[in-house]
Design a protein around this motif. Structure first.
Motif, PDB file in Angstrom:
ATOM      1  N   THR A   1       0.868  -1.165   0.000  1.00 49.20           N
ATOM      2  CA  THR A   1       0.000   0.000   0.000  1.00 49.20           C
ATOM      3  C   THR A   1       0.910   1.221   0.000  1.00 49.20           C
ATOM      4  O   THR A   1       2.148   1.082   0.065  1.00 49.20           O
ATOM      5  CB  THR A   1      -0.861   0.013   1.270  1.00 49.20           C
ATOM      6  N   THR A   2       0.330   2.397  -0.062  1.00 51.36           N
ATOM      7  CA  THR A   2       1.118   3.632  -0.046  1.00 51.36           C
ATOM      8  C   THR A   2       2.072   3.620   1.132  1.00 51.36           C
ATOM      9  O   THR A   2       3.258   3.921   1.001  1.00 51.36           O
ATOM     10  CB  THR A   2       0.174   4.837   0.105  1.00 51.36           C
ATOM     11  N   ARG A   3       1.516   3.230   2.260  1.00 50.94           N
ATOM     12  CA  ARG A   3       2.286   3.206   3.496  1.00 50.94           C
ATOM     13  C   ARG A   3       3.518   2.309   3.359  1.00 50.94           C
ATOM     14  O   ARG A   3       4.622   2.680   3.732  1.00 50.94           O
ATOM     15  CB  ARG A   3       1.322   2.680   4.554  1.00 50.94           C
ATOM     16  N   GLY A   4       3.303   1.139   2.743  1.00 48.67           N
ATOM     17  CA  GLY A   4       4.404   0.206   2.553  1.00 48.67           C
ATOM     18  C   GLY A   4       5.450   0.760   1.607  1.00 48.67           C
ATOM     19  O   GLY A   4       6.657   0.627   1.833  1.00 48.67           O
ATOM     20  N   ILE A   5       4.981   1.403   0.525  1.00 43.44           N
ATOM     21  CA  ILE A   5       5.921   1.942  -0.460  1.00 43.44           C
ATOM     22  C   ILE A   5       6.747   3.057   0.165  1.00 43.44           C
ATOM     23  O   ILE A   5       7.972   3.110   0.031  1.00 43.44           O
ATOM     24  CB  ILE A   5       5.149   2.442  -1.705  1.00 43.44           C
ATOM     25  N   VAL A   6       6.058   3.935   0.899  1.00 41.35           N
ATOM     26  CA  VAL A   6       6.781   5.033   1.565  1.00 41.35           C
ATOM     27  C   VAL A   6       7.838   4.455   2.500  1.00 41.35           C
ATOM     28  O   VAL A   6       8.995   4.879   2.497  1.00 41.35           O
ATOM     29  CB  VAL A   6       5.792   5.928   2.346  1.00 41.35           C
ATOM     30  N   ALA A   7       7.444   3.443   3.274  1.00 48.65           N
ATOM     31  CA  ALA A   7       8.374   2.847   4.232  1.00 48.65           C
ATOM     32  C   ALA A   7       9.575   2.250   3.517  1.00 48.65           C
ATOM     33  O   ALA A   7      10.722   2.409   3.940  1.00 48.65           O
ATOM     34  CB  ALA A   7       7.666   1.769   5.047  1.00 48.65           C
ATOM     35  N   LEU A   8       9.301   1.586   2.400  1.00 49.55           N
ATOM     36  CA  LEU A   8      10.379   0.927   1.673  1.00 49.55           C
ATOM     37  C   LEU A   8      11.315   1.959   1.059  1.00 49.55           C
ATOM     38  O   LEU A   8      12.536   1.827   1.121  1.00 49.55           O
ATOM     39  CB  LEU A   8       9.777   0.022   0.583  1.00 49.55           C
ATOM     40  N   VAL A   9      10.718   3.028   0.478  1.00 49.03           N
ATOM     41  CA  VAL A   9      11.534   4.081  -0.132  1.00 49.03           C
ATOM     42  C   VAL A   9      12.414   4.734   0.928  1.00 49.03           C
ATOM     43  O   VAL A   9      13.614   4.936   0.732  1.00 49.03           O
ATOM     44  CB  VAL A   9      10.633   5.123  -0.825  1.00 49.03           C
ATOM     45  N   PHE A  10      11.821   5.015   2.070  1.00 50.39           N
ATOM     46  CA  PHE A  10      12.579   5.613   3.160  1.00 50.39           C
ATOM     47  C   PHE A  10      13.727   4.716   3.578  1.00 50.39           C
ATOM     48  O   PHE A  10      14.855   5.176   3.757  1.00 50.39           O
ATOM     49  CB  PHE A  10      11.657   5.866   4.359  1.00 50.39           C
ATOM     50  N   SER A  11      13.441   3.433   3.704  1.00 48.83           N
ATOM     51  CA  SER A  11      14.472   2.496   4.141  1.00 48.83           C
ATOM     52  C   SER A  11      15.613   2.449   3.133  1.00 48.83           C
ATOM     53  O   SER A  11      16.785   2.468   3.505  1.00 48.83           O
ATOM     54  CB  SER A  11      13.875   1.097   4.326  1.00 48.83           C
ATOM     55  N   VAL A  12      15.246   2.405   1.844  1.00 49.36           N
ATOM     56  CA  VAL A  12      16.277   2.331   0.812  1.00 49.36           C
ATOM     57  C   VAL A  12      17.105   3.609   0.818  1.00 49.36           C
ATOM     58  O   VAL A  12      18.346   3.585   0.782  1.00 49.36           O
ATOM     59  CB  VAL A  12      15.634   2.092  -0.574  1.00 49.36           C
ATOM     60  N   ALA A  13      16.411   4.762   0.923  1.00 46.75           N
ATOM     61  CA  ALA A  13      17.117   6.045   0.944  1.00 46.75           C
ATOM     62  C   ALA A  13      18.062   6.090   2.139  1.00 46.75           C
ATOM     63  O   ALA A  13      19.232   6.480   2.019  1.00 46.75           O
ATOM     64  CB  ALA A  13      16.112   7.186   1.012  1.00 46.75           C
ATOM     65  N   CYS A  14      17.579   5.656   3.271  1.00 48.01           N
ATOM     66  CA  CYS A  14      18.389   5.656   4.486  1.00 48.01           C
ATOM     67  C   CYS A  14      19.620   4.771   4.315  1.00 48.01           C
ATOM     68  O   CYS A  14      20.717   5.153   4.700  1.00 48.01           O
ATOM     69  CB  CYS A  14      17.554   5.116   5.639  1.00 48.01           C
ATOM     70  N   ALA A  15      19.412   3.609   3.716  1.00 51.60           N
ATOM     71  CA  ALA A  15      20.526   2.690   3.512  1.00 51.60           C
ATOM     72  C   ALA A  15      21.569   3.324   2.610  1.00 51.60           C
ATOM     73  O   ALA A  15      22.775   3.255   2.876  1.00 51.60           O
ATOM     74  CB  ALA A  15      20.018   1.378   2.919  1.00 51.60           C
ATOM     75  N   PHE A  16      21.124   3.999   1.542  1.00 57.05           N
ATOM     76  CA  PHE A  16      22.089   4.611   0.629  1.00 57.05           C
ATOM     77  C   PHE A  16      22.835   5.761   1.296  1.00 57.05           C
ATOM     78  O   PHE A  16      24.053   5.894   1.152  1.00 57.05           O
ATOM     79  CB  PHE A  16      21.395   5.076  -0.660  1.00 57.05           C
ATOM     80  N   LEU A  17      22.106   6.575   2.028  1.00 55.74           N
ATOM     81  CA  LEU A  17      22.764   7.675   2.743  1.00 55.74           C
ATOM     82  C   LEU A  17      23.775   7.117   3.733  1.00 55.74           C
ATOM     83  O   LEU A  17      24.898   7.616   3.846  1.00 55.74           O
ATOM     84  CB  LEU A  17      21.722   8.513   3.478  1.00 55.74           C
ATOM     85  N   GLY A  18      23.377   6.085   4.426  1.00 53.30           N
ATOM     86  CA  GLY A  18      24.255   5.460   5.408  1.00 53.30           C
ATOM     87  C   GLY A  18      25.514   4.933   4.746  1.00 53.30           C
ATOM     88  O   GLY A  18      26.631   5.165   5.234  1.00 53.30           O
ATOM     89  N   MET A  19      25.329   4.265   3.612  1.00 49.85           N
ATOM     90  CA  MET A  19      26.508   3.730   2.921  1.00 49.85           C
ATOM     91  C   MET A  19      27.363   4.865   2.381  1.00 49.85           C
ATOM     92  O   MET A  19      28.590   4.782   2.355  1.00 49.85           O
ATOM     93  CB  MET A  19      26.063   2.784   1.803  1.00 49.85           C
ATOM     94  N   GLY A  20      26.687   5.958   1.966  1.00 52.35           N
ATOM     95  CA  GLY A  20      27.421   7.147   1.519  1.00 52.35           C
ATOM     96  C   GLY A  20      28.332   7.641   2.626  1.00 52.35           C
ATOM     97  O   GLY A  20      29.516   7.941   2.389  1.00 52.35           O
ATOM     98  N   SER A  21      27.822   7.688   3.833  1.00 56.87           N
ATOM     99  CA  SER A  21      28.636   8.185   4.941  1.00 56.87           C
ATOM    100  C   SER A  21      29.801   7.243   5.199  1.00 56.87           C
ATOM    101  O   SER A  21      30.898   7.681   5.547  1.00 56.87           O
ATOM    102  CB  SER A  21      27.768   8.370   6.184  1.00 56.87           C
TER     103      SER A  21
END
Lengths: 374, 613
Positions: B562-582
């Motif tokens: 659902t929207t909620r799931g997609i938002v959560a997944l996008v956030f998680s992926v973004a967070c993971a990439f930012l984290g790996m960037g750091s």
């Protein structure tokens, strides 16, 4: 795949192996610089090199035995306990593993810094020995004579035991079959990278390799943290529902809808082929709960903050947390000696101590006598 | 002429002889312990439990004055199997033909019993009859074709028994933590609301046993050791006498059987009732599935426990009721004007609880009893819309032949009951026998008119009011819509009714509007219960086509992201990439230590070397 290759085991073995290799390589390069020059006595040099190798291999050997026994006992006695309430234990083990990986993982990226610090530590140890106030003449002589044996023995032993403990910590949820391959490949990878470091390979490409590995390591750790929360929540749900949960497979009833952010009726890492890899590396579950999603994000935020803080520390030249901590410890009676030594290492001017080593140590008659006596 | 007069007199005689049978029921809580295992609160009548058996003769007027003295619980009575032709308002199911009767209210059921056979009465409000509020209702018929053969008759009820109030079972059953909808497991089974009883018989006589499953959940197998019997009635319909040795009684089903006793009275024979254990998700070790009672020839002889020869109840091979021929030889109904094709489905809704559906509707009670909607909707009463989406109502034309095709997409069996009618059993698959459980796992086998064909329908189909739907199978039934009224069609497992396994037949609403008058005490009960008596299913009495605010079933589970799931997944992926960037940043900054190293490794020794030279 997960049952024959525990990814986090690979990374821990790799990291500990790399550290041990660095120590040995630092020692070897000391020897080479100080004694291995063409005008020097090649016999002594070779003997000392031999001592280093014997020491390190013996250390590795001992800790392999310890490790084997440790894991053997663990699986022989304890493993049935875990399988009963699998999700509870998985949750707890993942939590332990996350903490271990998080703490040790970033050090992988300071491999050059570590190398330098080891250089100082070893140099210090050598100086201490050469200048040492001898409490027991016999022991002192012996230690000095075999310094090149004892140092690598102790360090490889230390790294090895550390590896065993960590591997034990991250892998409690795995079957015994998940060990051999990652351990062997981890050792090989560690040796390879260590070799390139020693040989002065392209620092940039080594570093890129390490960065990539660390990224994967932290992906795993974030996934495990999320899975830990997921596992604990699921355990609670399972307790309430009873055995019916397993009966439901992927469908409705296999998850707690009230805590679910998403659920797909497929792609279950427990039952569907292939998704277990995704689960092992990224922490994928076909049910995302509020707990697991939020914990995943919080983990990464924590990593970003930790990294920013460490970078700021290094760049601003402010005292590190460790230094401050040791600074406090020094004032505590009884710990002064311990903390003081550690602080010395940090405050040592590396160039200065190196020079001392080069000038003093290996030209000292005691060592040469010792070697000749042999 | 005289002959004709006598005939006419005889014809009139019957109704003239009919009498009023009046019961006063003060319904209240009492304590009972029928299985000797635990005291529990049960619903008693006039301070007693087991409840009184209602006995009437065919043609009598049955009048039951009920007072709800429970204090904490609504109630009502459904007289199971009574056609109630012309008295739909006396049928009893709450929110279908009446309001729930709140504590302190009185309510009179008053109707003519123009039928014969074995019935029962039970509470039909929420889930109250598992609390003991059910008992046999026997309509005696001196004109029955077998009446002359019978020495005596016994009424036998068999039931499952819970130690917990149904209202306390509900929160555990309808729960996020019971996703499979596993039905509550009974604590015991009872025979005539007790255990270890005997039916005293004399040798060489014929006795009639009226068998009723008054349970809430579990079907029962029935047999008598070393005795065959003759089926003469099912659900109030006399059948051609048919010999059988084992019966299977789904919830609410009745059989009358004639038992010929042996010539000698030396021994007592076990009457065995065996719970259908395939319905139970778990079988607790202390649950007695098989009961022995006795056909007692000699009270002083031993009463031996039955020697059970099968390991599980499903090994028994019961008589197939769909093969019975009604005694009146009513021919197959043809050319249905309405065919209703629905399937039983069990699923979870978005509150995580298990629900039961016919097609995609889980019965959800309306805000106004459906009968009152019929009476207040005027011309719109023929529009199924006004009864609300979730009462799953079908409007049936007066006197039309109605066909119901019921497929079972669930793995359990379901005893389906139609109020106000008995129906012809045209086809059932798989029927009782070795292959009854063939589709209990795997894909269901749905009815297909083209291949399953009408040619296989019997000439004189069996008729009854409750029919067991086989696991994963189907049945096809027909009836004539000759009984104007609001009639529920539902699974009689009370837990499944709780989950919504029901639908509504609104039969000839225009006829109802012409014929029915609701007694004042029925409306008074509504007033006391705070239920509206006019309006559509949503309680709207101005615009009957506006169902805003109707009671609805919980939402469907989302099928995927659902929207909620997609938002959560996008956030998680973004967070993971930012984290790996750091991490990359941190890693690259380590290179500054390399230079220093190199300096020491290369320059220092060389300097030293030079010095020495």
């Amino acid at each position: 795949m997960v049952n024959v290759f525990a990814v986090q085991v690979f990374f821990i073995v790799f990291r500990e192996c790399l550290e041990a290799v660095i120590i040995v390589s630092v020692l070897l390069s000391f020897l080479k610089q100080c004694l291995g020059q063409p005008h020097q006595d090649q016999a002594i040099y070779k003997k000392l090199v031999k001592q280093v190798w014997v020491g390190s291999i013996l250390g590795v050997g001992i800790c392999l035995i310890i490790g084997g026994a440790f894991i053997g006992v663990f699986y022989g006695l304890g493993h049935d306990i875990w399988s009963n309430s699998e999700d509870l234990w998985e949750g707890i083990f993942y939590l332990i593993a996350t903490i271990i990986i998080t703490i040790m993982g970033l050090a992988l990226l300071r491999i050059n810094k570590t190398k330098e610090q080891w250089r100082i530590k070893i140099a210090q140890a050598l100086i201490a020995k050469s200048q040492g106030h001898k409490k027991s003449r016999f022991l002192g002589d012996w230690a000095r004579r075999y310094a090149m044996f004892i140092l690598p023995l102790i360090t490889t032993l230390r790294e090895g035991v550390e590896a065993v403990v960590f591997v034990g910590g991250v892998s409690l949820g795995y079957p015994a079959t998940a060990f051999p391959i990652p351990v062997v490949t981890g050792i090989l990878a560690g040796l390879t990278v260590g070799f390139f470091l020693y040989r002065g390979g392209n620092a940039m490409s080594i570093q890129l390799f390490l960065i990539a590995s660390t990224c994967v390591l932290y992906l795993i750790a974030a996934g495990m943290f999320s899975k830990a929360v997921w596992g604990l929540q699921y355990y609670r749900f399972q307790l309430a529902v009873g055995s019916d949960v397993a009966e439901e497979g992927n469908g409705p009833g296999s998850y707690n809808i009230r805590e679910t952010v998403w659920h797909v009726n497929c792609c279950n890492p427990e039952t569907d082929n292939g998704w277990d890899v995704f689960n092992a590396i990224l922490g994928w579950e076909n049910t995302g709960t509020y707990g697991s999603v939020i914990s995943y994000n919080i983990y990464w935020l924590f990593i970003m903050l930790a990294v920013s803080y460490m970078l700021w520390e290094e760049r601003s030249g402010k005292k590190t947390l460790r230094e401050r901590f040791l600074g406090v410890l020094v004032k505590v009676p009884g710990l002064k000696g311990y903390a003081g030594k550690k602080l010395d290492v940090i405050h040592q001017n590396p160039d200065e101590i190196m020079r001392q080593v080069h000038q003093g140590l290996f030209n000292e008659p005691a060592i040469e006598q010792g070697v000749e006596m042999k | 002429m005289l002959f004709l007069f006598v005939l006419a007199l005889l014809g009139l005689c019957k109704p003239l002889l009919a009498k009023d049978v009046v019961y006063n029921f003060n319904v209240s809580w009492v304590t009972a312990n029928p299985d000797g295992l635990a005291d529990r609160k049960v619903i008693g009548i006039n301070g007693a439990w087991p409840l009184p058996v209602i006995n009437v003769d065919k043609g009598d007027q049955l009048i039951v004055h009920m007072y709800n003295g429970l204090g904490d619980k609504n109630t009502s009575i459904h007289f199971h199997g009574m056609y109630q032709n012309g008295t739909n308002d006396m049928d009893g199911p709450s929110m279908a033909t009446q309001c729930p009767i709140p504590p302190g209210s009185s309510f009179t059921y008053n109707f003519t019993v123009n039928q014969n056979g074995t019935y029962w009465y039970h509470c039909h409000t929420d889930w109250c009859y598992p609390d003991g509020y059910r008992q046999a209702l026997v309509v005696h018929d001196s004109d029955a074709y077998f009446a002359g053969e019978i020495e005596d008759e016994f009424t036998v009820t068999m039931t499952d028994w819970y130690h917990t109030l149904a209202e306390d079972i509900k929160p555990e059953f309808m729960s996020l933590y019971n996703p499979t909808g596993a039905e509550p497991i009974p604590n015991a089974f009872l025979f005539n609301d007790t255990l270890d009883t005997s039916l005293a018989v004399k040798p060489n006589k014929t006795y009639m046993l009226r068998l009723i499953n008054t349970g809430a959940f579990v079907a029962q197998y029935f047999y008598i050791e070393d005795h065959e019997f003759t089926i003469v009635e099912i659900d109030g319909v006399y059948t051609e006498p048919t010999t059988a040795d084992i019966l299977y009684l789904g919830i609410a089903q009745r059989y009358s059987v004639l038992v010929k006793t042996k010539d000698t009275a030396t021994k007592n024979y076990a009457i065995v009732t065996m719970a259908d254990s395939t319905l139970l998700d778990t079988i607790p070790s202390d649950l007695r599935l098989n009961l022995t009672n006795w056909l007692e020839y000699d009270a002083s002889a031993s009463h031996p426990e039955a020697d059970i020869t099968v390991s599980v109840s499903s090994d028994l091979d019961p008589f197939d009721d769909s093969t019975l021929v009604p005694y009146d030889h009513m021919p197959l109904l043809t050319d249905p004007v309405v065919s209703i094709n629905v399937a039983v489905v069990m699923a979870n809704l978005d509150n995580g609880e298990g629900y039961a559906f016919l097609n995609n509707i889980s019965y959800t009670a309306p805000k106004v009893p459906t009968l009152y909607t019929v009476l207040s909707a005027g011309d719109l009463a023929t529009n199924a819309l006004v009864y609300g989406e979730f009462t799953h109502s079908h409007v049936l034309p007066h006197n039309g032949v109605v066909e119901i095709i019921l497929n079972n997409n669930d793995t359990g069996s379901h005893p389906f009951h139609l109020h106000g009618h008995n129906f012809q059993v045209l086809q059932r698959y798989p029927s009782y026998g070795a292959d009854f459980f063939d589709y209990a796992s795997g894909d269901p086998h749905n009815y297909n008119a083209a291949t399953n064909g009408t040619s296989g329908f019997p000439t004189y189909p069996a008729r009854r009011d409750t029919l067991v739907l086989p696991p994963g199978g189907y049945f096809v039934i027909r009836f004539v819509a000759d009984n104007p009224g609001v009639w529920l069609f539902h699974c009689h497992i009370d837990w499944h009714l709780m989950q919504g396994l029901a639908m509504t037949m609104v039969e000839a609403p225009d006829q109802m509007q012409q014929r029915l008058t609701i007694p004042d005490d029925h409306y008074a009960a509504c007033k006391a219960a705070g239920v509206k008596t006019e309006g559509n299913a949503a309680g709207n009495d101005v615009d009957f086509t506006d169902l805003t605010g109707q009671n609805v079933q919980p939402g469907w589970l989302p099928a995927g992201f659902t929207t909620r799931g997609i938002v959560a997944l996008v956030f998680s992926v973004a967070c993971a990439f930012l984290g790996m960037g750091s991490i990359v940043l941190y890693g690259l900054s380590d290179l500054k230590f390399v230079n220093k190293d190199d300096a020491i490794a290369t320059s220092a020794p060389q300097e030293q070397y030079h010095d020495e030279q």
